[in-house]
Design a protein around this motif. Structure first.
Motif, PDB file in Angstrom:
ATOM      1  N   GLU A  47      18.918   1.442   0.079  1.00  0.00           N
ATOM      2  CA  GLU A  47      18.664   0.719  -1.164  1.00  0.00           C
ATOM      3  C   GLU A  47      18.227  -0.676  -0.767  1.00  0.00           C
ATOM      4  OE1 GLU A  47      21.935   0.707  -3.805  1.00  0.00           O
ATOM      5  OE2 GLU A  47      21.980   2.902  -4.068  1.00  0.00           O
ATOM      6  N   TRP A  48      16.964  -1.006  -1.041  1.00  0.00           N
ATOM      7  CA  TRP A  48      16.386  -2.250  -0.550  1.00  0.00           C
ATOM      8  C   TRP A  48      15.384  -2.763  -1.557  1.00  0.00           C
ATOM      9  CZ3 TRP A  48      11.717  -2.991   2.970  1.00  0.00           C
ATOM     10  CH2 TRP A  48      11.658  -4.313   3.436  1.00  0.00           C
ATOM     11  N   ASP A  49      15.465  -4.072  -1.838  1.00  0.00           N
ATOM     12  CA  ASP A  49      14.549  -4.672  -2.802  1.00  0.00           C
ATOM     13  C   ASP A  49      13.351  -5.322  -2.142  1.00  0.00           C
ATOM     14  OD1 ASP A  49      15.660  -6.873  -1.609  1.00  0.00           O
ATOM     15  OD2 ASP A  49      16.561  -7.689  -3.442  1.00  0.00           O
ATOM     16  N   GLY A  54      19.020  -4.587   3.191  1.00  0.00           N
ATOM     17  CA  GLY A  54      19.215  -3.304   2.542  1.00  0.00           C
ATOM     18  C   GLY A  54      20.576  -2.705   2.857  1.00  0.00           C
ATOM     19  N   ASN A  61      18.610   8.433  -2.733  1.00  0.00           N
ATOM     20  CA  ASN A  61      17.282   8.226  -3.311  1.00  0.00           C
ATOM     21  C   ASN A  61      16.582   9.551  -3.574  1.00  0.00           C
ATOM     22  OD1 ASN A  61      17.329   5.406  -3.426  1.00  0.00           O
ATOM     23  ND2 ASN A  61      16.679   5.220  -1.293  1.00  0.00           N
ATOM     24  N   GLU A  64      18.006  11.066  -6.610  1.00  0.00           N
ATOM     25  CA  GLU A  64      17.490  10.418  -7.821  1.00  0.00           C
ATOM     26  C   GLU A  64      16.111  10.945  -8.189  1.00  0.00           C
ATOM     27  OE1 GLU A  64      16.803   5.954  -9.724  1.00  0.00           O
ATOM     28  OE2 GLU A  64      17.826   6.212  -7.806  1.00  0.00           O
ATOM     29  N   GLN A 261       7.994   1.287  -8.806  1.00  0.00           N
ATOM     30  CA  GLN A 261       9.327   1.098  -8.244  1.00  0.00           C
ATOM     31  C   GLN A 261       9.351  -0.050  -7.235  1.00  0.00           C
ATOM     32  OE1 GLN A 261      12.047   2.630  -9.219  1.00  0.00           O
ATOM     33  NE2 GLN A 261      11.066   4.112 -10.593  1.00  0.00           N
ATOM     34  N   GLN A 267      12.595  -1.705  -6.162  1.00  0.00           N
ATOM     35  CA  GLN A 267      13.343  -0.636  -5.500  1.00  0.00           C
ATOM     36  C   GLN A 267      12.452  -0.014  -4.422  1.00  0.00           C
ATOM     37  OE1 GLN A 267      15.490   2.049  -8.112  1.00  0.00           O
ATOM     38  NE2 GLN A 267      15.309   0.609  -9.816  1.00  0.00           N
ATOM     39  N   LEU A 270      13.542   3.507  -2.979  1.00  0.00           N
ATOM     40  CA  LEU A 270      13.188   4.627  -3.854  1.00  0.00           C
ATOM     41  C   LEU A 270      11.682   4.871  -3.848  1.00  0.00           C
ATOM     42  CD1 LEU A 270      14.077   6.761  -5.875  1.00  0.00           C
ATOM     43  CD2 LEU A 270      13.983   5.021  -7.676  1.00  0.00           C
TER      44      LEU A 270
END
Length: 298
Positions: A47-49, A54, A61, A64, A261, A267, A270
């Motif tokens: 999970e990393w923006d 992260g 992911n 999801e 995303q 995201q 993702l």
């Protein structure tokens, strides 16, 4: 000299010498294709923006992608677009190529140039032009009004039921020329003796097509399907410029979701997951098409 040549063997022997010839191209491919792909697989596990550190997410992911309704729908929409980008252009291309190959057409070279022309125009330009054609005051609605069908006019890209087929028809128009030119090239290599033999057996135009023409262009059909299927699955600029995934999310596709995303929702993990899933699907479909085409050629 002959004895020395026999001692050394043919060019590329021993095999490690052959690998040295391939090495420069493989290094370029590894740097610009394999490494980014492996990096995307690695990032898909986080999970990393894209800015902060992260956190490990494992396969969450991927879960999801399988459970999120919008993300699942984007892959379904891509499969629908495959019909418009690949299947319909294949039938159109087969029909046009068969007619042009059988008939004596003056200016065939000019016709090939015209039908292939969309391939050399940027998709952004095509999307802008077709967005204008589909507009409420665009060409399609103007024609419908002029022939008394005003009740059929609508905002084609703004209605839930018509937006995805409208985008798909752009793909049909765009890809039909490519398929036609590929198939014409394949039909041009078919020996006239095969057609003469079929006519001696009493074959008509339709039987000639199914008995001689169609089996002879299986390789070109496989190439055309591979190119058009990949174009359908990776289309982004057409969706971005025409509908931006709307109305609602009725025209979202995986490539657009990757952009959304990563750059709109932050995201990145993702987004990489969606890209990896899309890559696997493209590889699988291309592999099947290639195997079926090779088997048919045999």
């Amino acid at each position: 000299m002959e004895a020395r040549a026999r001692a050394h063997g043919p060019p590329g022997e021993p095999r490690r010498i052959g690998y040295l010839f391939v090495l420069p191209a493989f290094l370029v491919y590894a740097v610009f294709a394999l490494y980014p792909l492996l990096k995307a697989v690695y990032l898909s596990l986080f999970e990393w923006d894209g800015l902060t550190v992260g956190t490990w997410a494992g396969l969450s992911n991927y879960r999801e992608v399988l459970t999120d309704e919008r993300l699942r729908a984007s892959f379904t929409h891509a499969l629908v677009l495959m019909l418009f980008f690949a299947v319909v252009p294949l039938f159109v291309g087969l029909l046009l190529a068969a007619i042009l190959h059988r008939a004596t057409v003056r200016g065939l070279g000019f016709f090939r140039t015209v039908v292939f022309l969309p391939q050399v125009v940027a998709m952004v330009v095509i999307a802008v032009a077709w967005r204008r054609i589909y507009a409420p005051d665009g060409s399609i609605n103007a024609v419908l009004r002029s022939i008394g069908l005003e009740s059929w006019t609508r905002g084609w890209l703004g209605e839930y039921a018509f937006a995805l087929p409208a985008v798909g028809l752009i793909g049909t128009w765009f890809e039909s020329g490519l398929v036609t030119v590929l198939l014409l090239a394949g039909m041009g290599r078919i020996s006239r003796d095969l057609y003469e033999a079929a006519r001696l057996d009493g074959a008509g135009a339709v039987r000639e097509f199914f008995a001689v023409t169609l089996p002879s262009v299986r390789g070109e059909i496989a190439v055309a399907l591979t190119l058009t299927v990949i174009a359908a699955l990776k289309t982004f600029d057409l969706i971005y410029m025409t509908t931006s995934g709307g109305p609602g999310h009725t025209t979202t596709v995986p490539s657009y979701e990757v952009y959304r995303q990563a750059f709109e929702l932050g995201q990145v993990g993702l987004a990489c997951t969606i890209g990896v899933c899309l890559t696997v699907i493209i590889f699988a479909i291309s592999f099947v098409i290639t195997r079926v085409g090779d088997r048919g050629a045999d």
